[in-house]
Motif scaffolding. Structure first.
Motif, PDB file in Angstrom:
ATOM      1  N   HIS A   1      12.638   0.517   5.400  1.00  0.00           N
ATOM      2  CA  HIS A   1      11.293   0.166   5.881  1.00  0.00           C
ATOM      3  C   HIS A   1      10.524   1.416   6.329  1.00  0.00           C
ATOM      4  N   GLU A   2      11.258   2.347   6.975  1.00  0.00           N
ATOM      5  CA  GLU A   2      10.605   3.534   7.517  1.00  0.00           C
ATOM      6  C   GLU A   2      10.106   4.473   6.422  1.00  0.00           C
ATOM      7  N   ALA A   3      10.574   4.275   5.192  1.00  0.00           N
ATOM      8  CA  ALA A   3      10.167   5.142   4.073  1.00  0.00           C
ATOM      9  C   ALA A   3       9.073   4.501   3.218  1.00  0.00           C
ATOM     10  N   ALA A   4       8.489   3.425   3.725  1.00  0.00           N
ATOM     11  CA  ALA A   4       7.418   2.742   2.994  1.00  0.00           C
ATOM     12  C   ALA A   4       6.065   3.107   3.608  1.00  0.00           C
ATOM     13  N   PRO A   5       5.247   3.927   2.927  1.00  0.00           N
ATOM     14  CA  PRO A   5       3.936   4.322   3.475  1.00  0.00           C
ATOM     15  C   PRO A   5       3.068   3.113   3.838  1.00  0.00           C
ATOM     16  N   GLY A   6       3.150   2.053   3.050  1.00  0.00           N
ATOM     17  CA  GLY A   6       2.333   0.874   3.324  1.00  0.00           C
ATOM     18  C   GLY A   6       2.662   0.222   4.657  1.00  0.00           C
ATOM     19  N   LEU A   7       3.937   0.220   5.016  1.00  0.00           N
ATOM     20  CA  LEU A   7       4.326  -0.345   6.316  1.00  0.00           C
ATOM     21  C   LEU A   7       3.930   0.590   7.451  1.00  0.00           C
ATOM     22  N   LYS A   8       4.015   1.910   7.204  1.00  0.00           N
ATOM     23  CA  LYS A   8       3.612   2.874   8.232  1.00  0.00           C
ATOM     24  C   LYS A   8       2.125   2.762   8.548  1.00  0.00           C
ATOM     25  N   ARG A   9       1.331   2.373   7.554  1.00  0.00           N
ATOM     26  CA  ARG A   9      -0.116   2.223   7.749  1.00  0.00           C
ATOM     27  C   ARG A   9      -0.470   0.888   8.402  1.00  0.00           C
ATOM     28  N   GLY A  10       0.538   0.103   8.725  1.00  0.00           N
ATOM     29  CA  GLY A  10       0.276  -1.176   9.386  1.00  0.00           C
ATOM     30  C   GLY A  10       0.388  -2.380   8.484  1.00  0.00           C
ATOM     31  N   GLY A  11       0.768  -2.136   7.239  1.00  0.00           N
ATOM     32  CA  GLY A  11       0.953  -3.252   6.320  1.00  0.00           C
ATOM     33  C   GLY A  11       2.116  -4.139   6.749  1.00  0.00           C
ATOM     34  N   THR A  12       2.145  -5.339   6.204  1.00  0.00           N
ATOM     35  CA  THR A  12       3.170  -6.312   6.554  1.00  0.00           C
ATOM     36  C   THR A  12       4.000  -6.657   5.323  1.00  0.00           C
ATOM     37  N   LEU A  13       5.317  -6.657   5.499  1.00  0.00           N
ATOM     38  CA  LEU A  13       6.196  -7.089   4.423  1.00  0.00           C
ATOM     39  C   LEU A  13       6.199  -8.613   4.388  1.00  0.00           C
ATOM     40  N   THR A  14       5.669  -9.177   3.330  1.00  0.00           N
ATOM     41  CA  THR A  14       5.629 -10.628   3.158  1.00  0.00           C
ATOM     42  C   THR A  14       6.720 -11.021   2.164  1.00  0.00           C
TER      43      THR A  14
ATOM     44  N   THR B   1      11.408   2.133  -0.283  1.00  0.00           N
ATOM     45  CA  THR B   1      10.962   3.530  -0.322  1.00  0.00           C
ATOM     46  C   THR B   1       9.731   3.697  -1.223  1.00  0.00           C
ATOM     47  N   GLY B   2       8.689   4.290  -0.651  1.00  0.00           N
ATOM     48  CA  GLY B   2       7.484   4.587  -1.423  1.00  0.00           C
ATOM     49  C   GLY B   2       6.523   3.428  -1.615  1.00  0.00           C
ATOM     50  N   LYS B   3       6.847   2.261  -1.074  1.00  0.00           N
ATOM     51  CA  LYS B   3       5.997   1.087  -1.302  1.00  0.00           C
ATOM     52  C   LYS B   3       4.693   1.206  -0.504  1.00  0.00           C
ATOM     53  N   GLN B   4       3.588   0.921  -1.189  1.00  0.00           N
ATOM     54  CA  GLN B   4       2.254   1.043  -0.604  1.00  0.00           C
ATOM     55  C   GLN B   4       1.666  -0.348  -0.339  1.00  0.00           C
ATOM     56  N   ILE B   5       0.598  -0.374   0.449  1.00  0.00           N
ATOM     57  CA  ILE B   5      -0.133  -1.624   0.670  1.00  0.00           C
ATOM     58  C   ILE B   5      -0.636  -2.151  -0.677  1.00  0.00           C
ATOM     59  N   GLY B   6      -0.408  -3.402  -0.916  1.00  0.00           N
ATOM     60  CA  GLY B   6      -0.812  -4.013  -2.184  1.00  0.00           C
ATOM     61  C   GLY B   6       0.296  -4.064  -3.222  1.00  0.00           C
ATOM     62  N   ASP B   7       1.389  -3.319  -2.990  1.00  0.00           N
ATOM     63  CA  ASP B   7       2.493  -3.342  -3.945  1.00  0.00           C
ATOM     64  C   ASP B   7       3.177  -4.708  -3.947  1.00  0.00           C
ATOM     65  N   VAL B   8       3.543  -5.148  -5.140  1.00  0.00           N
ATOM     66  CA  VAL B   8       4.254  -6.425  -5.307  1.00  0.00           C
ATOM     67  C   VAL B   8       5.623  -6.119  -5.911  1.00  0.00           C
ATOM     68  N   ILE B   9       6.654  -6.702  -5.337  1.00  0.00           N
ATOM     69  CA  ILE B   9       8.027  -6.479  -5.796  1.00  0.00           C
ATOM     70  C   ILE B   9       8.486  -7.704  -6.579  1.00  0.00           C
ATOM     71  N   HIS B  10       8.835  -7.498  -7.845  1.00  0.00           N
ATOM     72  CA  HIS B  10       9.307  -8.568  -8.712  1.00  0.00           C
ATOM     73  C   HIS B  10      10.826  -8.493  -8.886  1.00  0.00           C
ATOM     74  N   ILE B  11      11.404  -9.555  -9.386  1.00  0.00           N
ATOM     75  CA  ILE B  11      12.850  -9.584  -9.591  1.00  0.00           C
ATOM     76  C   ILE B  11      13.299  -8.480 -10.539  1.00  0.00           C
ATOM     77  N   ASN B  12      12.459  -8.154 -11.551  1.00  0.00           N
ATOM     78  CA  ASN B  12      12.835  -7.113 -12.511  1.00  0.00           C
ATOM     79  C   ASN B  12      12.819  -5.712 -11.899  1.00  0.00           C
ATOM     80  N   ASP B  13      12.252  -5.579 -10.691  1.00  0.00           N
ATOM     81  CA  ASP B  13      12.230  -4.287 -10.013  1.00  0.00           C
ATOM     82  C   ASP B  13      13.532  -4.021  -9.256  1.00  0.00           C
ATOM     83  N   ILE B  14      14.398  -5.024  -9.175  1.00  0.00           N
ATOM     84  CA  ILE B  14      15.620  -4.923  -8.377  1.00  0.00           C
ATOM     85  C   ILE B  14      16.816  -4.684  -9.289  1.00  0.00           C
ATOM     86  N   ALA B  15      17.652  -3.730  -8.899  1.00  0.00           N
ATOM     87  CA  ALA B  15      18.898  -3.481  -9.631  1.00  0.00           C
ATOM     88  C   ALA B  15      19.926  -4.522  -9.172  1.00  0.00           C
TER      89      ALA B  15
END
Length: 203
Positions: free
Chosen positions: A116-129, A153-167
Motif C-alpha cells: 500500500h505504501e508504494a502506491a502513489p494513488g493511495l499516498k495522494r489520498g486515494g481509496t482502495l475500493t 506498487t505504482g498504482k495511481q488514482i483511477g487505476d483499475v485492477i483486473h483478474i488478468n493483472d494478477i499472477a
C-alpha cells in the motif's frame, strides 16, 4: 502457499432417514453425508458445538478438510452444502464431497493486497475500493492456495485492477472467462468534487 489441511472429526451414523437424523440432533450431533469419488455415500454425525464453532470462523465452504471417521480411512473432503434451520439459522445437515489430490474443484480464494505504501494513488489520498474480496478459482485439491496477492506498487488514482493483472498460483484459473475487476484506486472525495466543478465550468 498451500493451505495446511484442517481435520474435522465425525462418527458413522447408524440408520438412515428423518428418524435417524432427528435422533442425531437430539444427541447433540449434526447429521451429514459424504459422497463422491466413485464410492458409496456414508452417513455421518458431527459434534454440533464443534461444527458451529468452525462454521462461525468463516470460509467453511472454501476449505479442504481431512475428514476422520472412526473405523474408516481418512479422506479429503470439501463441503458442498449446509442446511440450516430457517428460524434459528443453525446447521441441521451437512454435505461433504470426497476429493483426492488430483481433483479439480472450484473454490472462493481470498484476495490480499500488499505494498500500500508504494502506491502513489493511495499516498495522494486515494481509496482502495475492493470489488471482489474473494475470487472463485478452479484449483487442484492437493494444492489449494491460501490466498492470491495483488501488488499495489505504482498504482495511481483511477487505476483499475483486473483478474488478468494478477499472477495466479500455478494450476489455478478463474471460473469466469472475462477479465473482471478486482479493485480500483478511487479519487478522494475532495478531488472528485473539484474535478466535477472543473467539468461543470468547462460546459
Amino acid at each position: 502457499m498451500a493451505k495446511e489441511i484442517e481435520t474435522i472429526e465425525a462418527v458413522v451414523r447408524t440408520g438412515t432417514g428423518k428418524g435417524a437424523a432427528r435422533a442425531a440432533r437430539r444427541e447433540g450431533y449434526v447429521p451429514g453425508i459424504v459422497y463422491g469419488d466413485g464410492k458409496d455415500p456414508l452417513a455421518i454425525n458431527l459434534d454440533y458445538n464443534k461444527l458451529l464453532t468452525r462454521l462461525r470462523k468463516g470460509r467453511f465452504m472454501s476449505t479442504l478438510f481431512n475428514l476422520q471417521v472412526a473405523g474408516q480411512d481418512d479422506v479429503r473432503v470439501i463441503c458442498r452444502g449446509v442446511q440450516k434451520d430457517v428460524v434459528k439459522d443453525l446447521p441441521t445437515h451437512i454435505d461433504f464431497m470426497r476429493t483426492h489430490r488430483a481433483s479439480r474443484i472450484n473454490l472462493f480464494i481470498h484476495v490480499t493486497f500488499e505494498n500500500h505504501e508504494a502506491a502513489p494513488g493511495l499516498k495522494r489520498g486515494g481509496t482502495l475500493t475492493v470489488v471482489r474480496p474473494e475470487v472463485e478459482l478452479e484449483v487442484q485439491a492437493g494444492d489449494i492456495p491460501d490466498h492470491i496477492t495483488v501488488d499495489l506498487t505504482g498504482k495511481q488514482i483511477g487505476d483499475v485492477i483486473h483478474i488478468n493483472d494478477i499472477a495466479l498460483p500455478e494450476g489455478c484459473k478463474p471460473t469466469i472467462d472475462r477479465n473482471f475487476v478486482i479493485a480500483n484506486i478511487a479519487a478522494p472525495s475532495g478531488l472528485r468534487s473539484s474535478d466535477n466543478e472543473e467539468a461543470a465550468a468547462e460546459e
